[in-house]
Design a protein around this motif. Structure first.
Motif, PDB file in Angstrom:
ATOM      1  N   ALA A 128       0.858  -1.220  -0.084  1.00 45.28           N
ATOM      2  CA  ALA A 128       0.130   0.051   0.108  1.00 45.28           C
ATOM      3  C   ALA A 128       0.940   1.375  -0.130  1.00 45.28           C
ATOM      4  CB  ALA A 128      -0.890  -0.084   1.165  1.00 45.28           C
ATOM      5  N   PHE A 129       1.992   1.199   0.663  1.00 45.74           N
ATOM      6  CA  PHE A 129       3.041   2.278   0.744  1.00 45.74           C
ATOM      7  C   PHE A 129       3.442   2.780  -0.572  1.00 45.74           C
ATOM      8  CE2 PHE A 129       7.003   4.480   0.905  1.00 45.74           C
ATOM      9  CZ  PHE A 129       6.829   5.464   1.756  1.00 45.74           C
ATOM     10  N   ARG A 130       3.752   1.659  -1.406  1.00 48.03           N
ATOM     11  CA  ARG A 130       4.390   1.937  -2.677  1.00 48.03           C
ATOM     12  C   ARG A 130       3.278   2.522  -3.621  1.00 48.03           C
ATOM     13  NH1 ARG A 130       6.695  -3.380  -1.674  1.00 48.03           N
ATOM     14  NH2 ARG A 130       5.139  -4.326  -2.811  1.00 48.03           N
ATOM     15  N   GLU A 131       2.067   2.024  -3.496  1.00 45.17           N
ATOM     16  CA  GLU A 131       1.088   2.418  -4.458  1.00 45.17           C
ATOM     17  C   GLU A 131       0.289   3.841  -4.242  1.00 45.17           C
ATOM     18  OE1 GLU A 131      -1.780  -0.983  -3.974  1.00 45.17           O
ATOM     19  OE2 GLU A 131      -0.427  -2.284  -5.716  1.00 45.17           O
ATOM     20  N   LYS A 132       0.286   3.960  -2.707  1.00 45.54           N
ATOM     21  CA  LYS A 132      -0.519   5.124  -2.354  1.00 45.54           C
ATOM     22  C   LYS A 132       0.498   6.412  -2.330  1.00 45.54           C
ATOM     23  CE  LYS A 132      -4.328   2.918  -0.264  1.00 45.54           C
ATOM     24  NZ  LYS A 132      -5.193   2.728   0.821  1.00 45.54           N
ATOM     25  N   VAL A 133       1.702   6.110  -1.665  1.00 42.88           N
ATOM     26  CA  VAL A 133       2.711   7.090  -1.341  1.00 42.88           C
ATOM     27  C   VAL A 133       3.919   7.205  -2.541  1.00 42.88           C
ATOM     28  CG1 VAL A 133       4.340   8.089   0.418  1.00 42.88           C
ATOM     29  CG2 VAL A 133       2.348   7.084   1.059  1.00 42.88           C
TER      30      VAL A 133
END
Length: 492
Positions: free
Chosen positions: A202-207
Motif C-alpha cells: 500500500a505504501f508503494r501504491e499510495k505514497v
C-alpha cells in the motif's frame, strides 16, 4: 502518488474488529432486545390442538396393507373435506358458537393413510373444543361423500400447554447473531475502505516515496517485576527481549543512514511523523543506539517540546539532567550544560522532561544554529526528535537546519493524503528528504516470510529504488575520531 485501492490487510481487519468488539456486542444486545420488545408489543399467541386419524376402506378394514394405495388416496381427499366451510359451520353449531374462530389444517403423512388434523385458535380451550366438534360432525359429512370409507381416531385431541407461535430463544438468538454479524460486516467494510497505509504494498501504491526502511510489529515483552509493578517498557533494540527481526530492521536503517553520511556528508538527521503515537521517538532512540553500537559518536536531541518522551524511553531520571530547552533558550550557556551519556556507550543525549510552551519564541533563533554547529564538531551523527507535523508548524523550520529529514509512518494510523502532504512539506529541498520509515509492519503469511527472507525488494540490486541497494555493501564504517565530548558526564 495516491491511488484509491481497496486492500484487505488481515491484521488491520482483525485489530479493528477486536477494538470495536463492544460495538458488535451492543448490536447483538440491541437485536435481542428488539425481538423481545416486538414480541411483547405486537405478539398475539395462538394455540394448536391436534389429532391423528387413519382412513381405510370398509371392504378392506382388515386388509389395510393390501389396500394401502386406495386408503392413501382417500386420506388425501379427506384433507380437502376437513378444510371446507361446511365442516366449520357444522362444528360451530355443534359447539354452540356463533362462528368457527379457529383455523383447520389437515395433512397426510407421506405414503401412508394416516391423517393429522389440527385446529389453531386464540386460546387453548377453544382450539381443543373446536377440534372435538369437528371430529363429532365429520362422520355425517364423510358418510354422504364416501360411503365405503372409514375414518378412525388414532390419537385423541389434546389441550395445548403453550402457544404454537412463540418467539422462543432460538428466534432471539438468531436476531442477536444477525445483528452482531451485521455490525461486524459494517466494521469490516469501514476497515477495508479506510484510506491508510496498511503495508508495504500500500505504501508503494499510495505514497510512492523513498522507503528508507521498515520496522516489523514487535510485541512488548515484560519481565515479571515489570508486570507486577505495571511498568511500561520501551521497545529498544538493546533490550534482552527484542526479537532478531526488530533489531535487524534498525541495523538496516542505520546502514542506510551511514551510507548517506559517508557519501553525502550528511550528519544531522531529523525524525518526525504526521500524528502522535506513530513511534517516531522510539525510532529516533533505536537509530541512535544502532549507530552508536558501531562505535560512532552519536547525540540524541529531544526537540519535541510539546510532549517530550525520550527521557522515558531511555530510562533516565529527571533529576539527573538539565533540560535541553534551557540551552536552546539561552538560560544555560554551552559551557555549563552537561550532556548525558547513555550507559557505557558512545551515545549521548540532550533531553527534556517537561513541556515548553514558549519554544516558538526561540526555536528559530541563531542560538539553535550555534548549538547544532557545536555538536557537529563533537559528534558523528546528530539525531533529532521533533513534534508531530500536525501539532507543530515549526517542524519545517527545524527540517531546514537538518541535513536529512525522515518521516516515520505507522501502518494504518493516518490518512494517505496527510502522509503525502507531510512528504511535500519535508521535500522543500528534494535532496534533504531521506525518505520514510514504515513502522509497525505485520509480516505476510508466506513461505518467504516464514524463512526470514526480505520480501520487499526495495534495497536489493534490482529493487525499485536502485540507488539504495548499495547500502547493503557497507557493513564496516570508518570511525570519525574527534576526541571525547568534553561536556559529557558519567555513564548511567
Amino acid at each position: 502518488m495516491n491511488k484509491s485501492i481497496l486492500q484487505i490487510e488481515w491484521h488491520s481487519l482483525i485489530r479493528d474488529l477486536v477494538k470495536n468488539i463492544w460495538v458488535i456486542v451492543l448490536a447483538a444486545l440491541t437485536g435481542l432486545i428488539a425481538v423481545y420488545v416486538a414480541g411483547r408489543s405486537v405478539y398475539s399467541p395462538v394455540y394448536t390442538s391436534s389429532a391423528t386419524l387413519i382412513v381405510t376402506a370398509k371392504s378392506g378394514t382388515y386388509l389395510a396393507y393390501t389396500n394401502l394405495s386406495a386408503s392413501s388416496e382417500m386420506a388425501e381427499i379427506f384433507t380437502e373435506v376437513f378444510t371446507q366451510q361446511t365442516v366449520r359451520d357444522r362444528a360451530a353449531a355443534h359447539a354452540g358458537e356463533e362462528y368457527f374462530a379457529g383455523d383447520i389444517s389437515a395433512s397426510v403423512i407421506t405414503n401412508t393413510n394416516i391423517l393429522t388434523l389440527s385446529v389453531t385458535a386464540p386460546s387453548p380451550e377453544q382450539a381443543y373444543r373446536e377440534l372435538c366438534a369437528v371430529l363429532e360432525v365429520y362422520p355425517e359429512i364423510s358418510g354422504a361423500i364416501f360411503s365405503d370409507a372409514v375414518v378412525d381416531v388414532m390419537r385423541s385431541p389434546n389441550v395445548p400447554t403453550g402457544p404454537s407461535n412463540s418467539a422462543g430463544s432460538r428466534h432471539r438468538l438468531l436476531a442477536a447473531a444477525g445483528s452482531g454479524l451485521a455490525a461486524a460486516a459494517l466494521i469490516a467494510v469501514i476497515s477495508v475502505a479506510r484510506d491508510t497505509v496498511k503495508n508495504e504494498k500500500a505504501f508503494r501504491e499510495k505514497v510512492g516515496e523513498k522507503l528508507l526502511g521498515t520496522v516489523p510489529h514487535e510485541q512488548k515483552k515484560l519481565s515479571l517485576p515489570q508486570v507486577l509493578k505495571r511498568k511500561k517498557s520501551a521497545l529498544l533494540l538493546n533490550s534482552a527481549y527484542a526479537s532478531f527481526s526488530f533489531t535487524e530492521s534498525y541495523q538496516k536503517i542505520a546502514n542506510r543512514i551511514s551510507y548517506l553520511r559517508r557519501h553525502g556528508g550528511d550528519q544531522v538527521f531529523l525524525l518526525t511523523s504526521v500524528s502522535e503515537n506513530e513511534g517516531k521517538s522510539t525510532a529516533a532512540a533505536n537509530i541512535a543506539l544502532a549507530l552508536a553500537s558501531r562505535g560512532s559518536r552519536v547525540i540524541l536531541l529531544d526537540m519535541d517540546f510539546l510532549k517530550p518522551a525520550l527521557y522515558k524511553i531511555m530510562g533516565v531520571h529527571v533529576s539527573s539532567f538539565s533540560d535541553f530547552a534551557a540551552l536552546l533558550s539561552g538560560s544555560i550557556s554551552p559551557e555549563n550544560y552537561k550532556i548525558r551519556r547513555y550507559k557505557n556507550t558512545s551515545l549521548y543525549m540532550a533531553l527534556n522532561a517537561r513541556r515548553r510552551s514558549d519554544y516558538t519564541s526561540w526555536i528559530g533563533s541563531e542560538t539553535v544554529g550555534r548549538v547544532l554547529d557545536l555538536f557537529k564538531n563533537k559528534f558523528d551523527y546528530i539525531i533529532i526528535d521533533t513534534p508531530p507535523m500536525s501539532f507543530s508548524a515549526d517542524v519545517s523550520e527545524l527540517a531546514r537546519r537538518a541535513d536529512k529529514s525522515l518521516l516515520v509512518v505507522r501502518t494504518d494510523r493516518v490518512r494517505t493524503a496527510d502522509i503525502n502532504d507531510a512528504v511535500l512539506k519535508l521535500s522543500f529541498e528534494k535532496e534533504k528528504f531521506a525518505g520514510c520509515i514504515l513502522n509497525d509492519v505485520y509480516g505476510e503469511f508466506s513461505f518467504f516470510g516464514q524463512t526470514g527472507l526480505d520480501e520487499t525488494g526495495y534495497y536489493g540490486s534490482s529493487g525499485r529504488y536502485g540507488k539504495y541497494g548499495k547500502y547493503s555493501k557497507y557493513e564496516n564504517y570508518e570511525k570519525y575520531a574527534k576526541g571525547d565530548p568534553g561536556a559529557a558526564d558519567a555513564a548511567d
